[in-house]
Write a protein that holds these residues in place. Structure first.
Motif, mmCIF file in Angstrom:
data_model
loop_
_atom_site.group_PDB
_atom_site.id
_atom_site.type_symbol
_atom_site.label_atom_id
_atom_site.label_comp_id
_atom_site.label_asym_id
_atom_site.label_seq_id
_atom_site.Cartn_x
_atom_site.Cartn_y
_atom_site.Cartn_z
ATOM 1 N N TYR A 2 0.824 -1.220 0.000
ATOM 2 C CA TYR A 2 0.000 0.000 0.000
ATOM 3 C C TYR A 2 0.855 1.266 0.000
ATOM 4 O O TYR A 2 0.486 2.274 -0.601
ATOM 5 C CB TYR A 2 -1.012 -0.011 1.165
ATOM 6 N N GLU A 52 2.387 1.343 -3.750
ATOM 7 C CA GLU A 52 1.434 1.568 -4.837
ATOM 8 C C GLU A 52 0.585 2.829 -4.651
ATOM 9 O O GLU A 52 0.186 3.453 -5.630
ATOM 10 C CB GLU A 52 0.495 0.356 -4.976
ATOM 11 N N TYR A 53 0.235 3.149 -3.380
ATOM 12 C CA TYR A 53 -0.747 4.227 -3.168
ATOM 13 C C TYR A 53 -0.275 5.304 -2.187
ATOM 14 O O TYR A 53 -1.047 6.210 -1.856
ATOM 15 C CB TYR A 53 -2.071 3.615 -2.667
ATOM 16 N N VAL A 108 -7.595 4.538 -8.458
ATOM 17 C CA VAL A 108 -7.354 5.216 -7.187
ATOM 18 C C VAL A 108 -7.831 4.317 -6.043
ATOM 19 O O VAL A 108 -8.877 3.684 -6.138
ATOM 20 C CB VAL A 108 -8.162 6.546 -7.170
ATOM 21 N N SER A 109 -7.055 4.282 -4.968
ATOM 22 C CA SER A 109 -7.479 3.555 -3.772
ATOM 23 C C SER A 109 -8.383 4.465 -2.935
ATOM 24 O O SER A 109 -8.098 5.658 -2.782
ATOM 25 C CB SER A 109 -6.245 3.170 -2.960
ATOM 26 N N GLN A 117 -6.708 6.571 -0.331
ATOM 27 C CA GLN A 117 -5.980 7.798 -0.684
ATOM 28 C C GLN A 117 -6.789 9.055 -0.364
ATOM 29 O O GLN A 117 -6.248 10.151 -0.328
ATOM 30 C CB GLN A 117 -5.606 7.771 -2.174
#
Ligand SMILES: Cc1ncc(COP(=O)(O)O)c(C=O)c1O
Length: 393
Positions: free
Chosen positions: A87, A90-91, A224-225, A228
């Motif tokens: 996480y 990646e985000y 998009v997570s 975020q």
């Protein structure tokens, strides 16, 4: 003594929804048994193998007798730390691997467990329509109620929170969302998730974002997570699965990340239901998350190529479709004069092409068919050529 042993199922079991797509699977299998060459675009099972280095990690881990014992109840630290690092990488989202990660037997398990863990009978959930049918399994097992949030094309298949009544918002305890979306192929941006957090804040709704297709965003746009969004963790969690990103659907491994109390609810219910996954599977999953991600780029490129073949072919025969923005599905409008189910039956009968009827995903799925990009592009082209011959466009 009584002669007949009467076996009764619980009301809970009887309240579970019937599996709409079981009928499709049956019809397709029957056609294949008759020797017909069916092109099956109806299912959501990744067709590519798990990357070799992940299989090798499982083999190596399975050789180690330490993995033959019970797992730590809540999963091994290595996988939780990998979820955390994943996480972050990646985000750019920070997760506490001890308190904010729950290891799951696939996202489906977490999605079905959550209403049982967090809600009382009769309480209200908000669910997308159309949506992944298994959300209703959790609803049935927990005996909760739900209100559908229509995903309409004119709203880019995002729910319009203004359409919920004040009472629905006040009473709702939990909301499920899923972007990139099954079945519509829509994606959500950060501002949508920020709006979602606002709604959650104002109404005390726990948000559950199902990020099953998190790796699959087209045209260079990374999905998009939910985490975020500002303050997202205070109001919800995200479910991530390795099924789609790494073609590991049969392995049954995923995780939930985010709000500590919601994660604890999952862990508590799982403490009573299981001892976590086979440790070797968990170790291989950690390898998948942490090793070189070239396999993910290649997979995305493959789906993108198939998507392009579908768009080009549909446009060639005059079928006006919108390109999916993410996931490995396309959501196609059925031609005038057909219902979704009628169209799916017609294609199977006349062209040996299987698609999933949109109404199987909810009433707002009527008028659409879902096509999976899970056969190679030549077969996609062949499917559309067969449909062309039916002269319905
Ligand atoms: C939207 C969505 N969520 C969750 C799942 C389940 O994923 P898993 O294999 O991790 O149980 C699927 C699988 O098809 C899906 O489409």
């Amino acid at each position: 003594m009584k002669e007949v042993f009467i076996i009764e199922y619980s009301d809970r079991l009887k309240s579970l929804p019937s599996q709409f797509f079981a009928a499709l699977v049956k019809k397709v299998s029957a056609a294949i048994e008759e020797g017909r060459d069916v092109i099956n675009l109806g299912q959501g099972n990744p067709d590519q193998p798990t990357p070799k280095h992940i299989v090798k990690a499982l083999q190596d881990a399975a050789e180690d007798p330490k993995t033959h014992k019970y797992s730590a109840f809540r999963g091994i630290g290595e996988l939780k730390r990998a979820a955390n690092d994943f996480y972050k990488r990646e985000y750019n989202v920070d997760i506490d691997p001890e308190k904010e990660v729950a290891i799951l037997f696939g996202a489906k398990a977490g999605l079905v467990e959550l209403p049982m863990a967090m809600m009382n009978e009769g309480e209200l959930m908000l669910l997308p329509d159309p949506g992944y049918p298994d959300y209703l399994s959790g609803v049935g097992l927990a005996g909760v109620k739900y209100v559908s949030m229509p995903l309409l094309e004119e709203n880019d298949f995002l729910p319009d929170y203004k359409q919920l009544t004040a009472e629905q918002k006040k009473n709702a305890k939990m909301m499920y969302l899923n972007y990139p979306n099954n079945p519509t192929g829509a994606t959500a941006d950060l501002s949508f998730f920020e709006k979602t957090v606002e709604v959650a804040k104002e109404n005390d709704i726990a948000i559950v974002h199902d990020f099953a297709y998190g790796a699959l965003g087209f045209d260079g746009k990374k999905p998009v997570s939910y985490l975020q969004a500002k303050d997202a963790k205070e109001h919800g969690i995200e479910m991530y699965t390795l099924s789609k990103t790494y073609n590991m659907a049969g392995w049954r491994v995923g995780f939930a990340v985010g709000n500590e109390k919601m994660i604890e609810a999952i862990n508590l219910i799982q403490d009573h239901m299981y001892v976590s996954l086979f440790p070797a599977v968990q170790k291989a999953a950690a390898t998948a998350l942490m090793d070189d991600q070239t396999c993910v780029d290649e997979l995305l490129a493959l789906y993108e190529e198939r998507r392009q073949a579908l768009i080009t072919e549909c446009s060639r025969i005059g079928w006006d479709i919108k390109a999916p923005k993410g996931s490995f599905f396309a959501w196609l409008p059925v031609p005038n004069g057909f219902t979704s189910e009628g169209f799916a039956d017609f294609l199977l009968e006349k062209a040996d092409v299987a698609v999933a009827a949109g109404n199987g995903f909810g009433t707002h799925g009527e008028g659409y068919a879902r096509v999976g990009l899970l056969v190679d592009k030549e077969r996609i082209k062949e499917a559309i050529s067969r449909i062309e011959k039916l002269e319905i466009f």
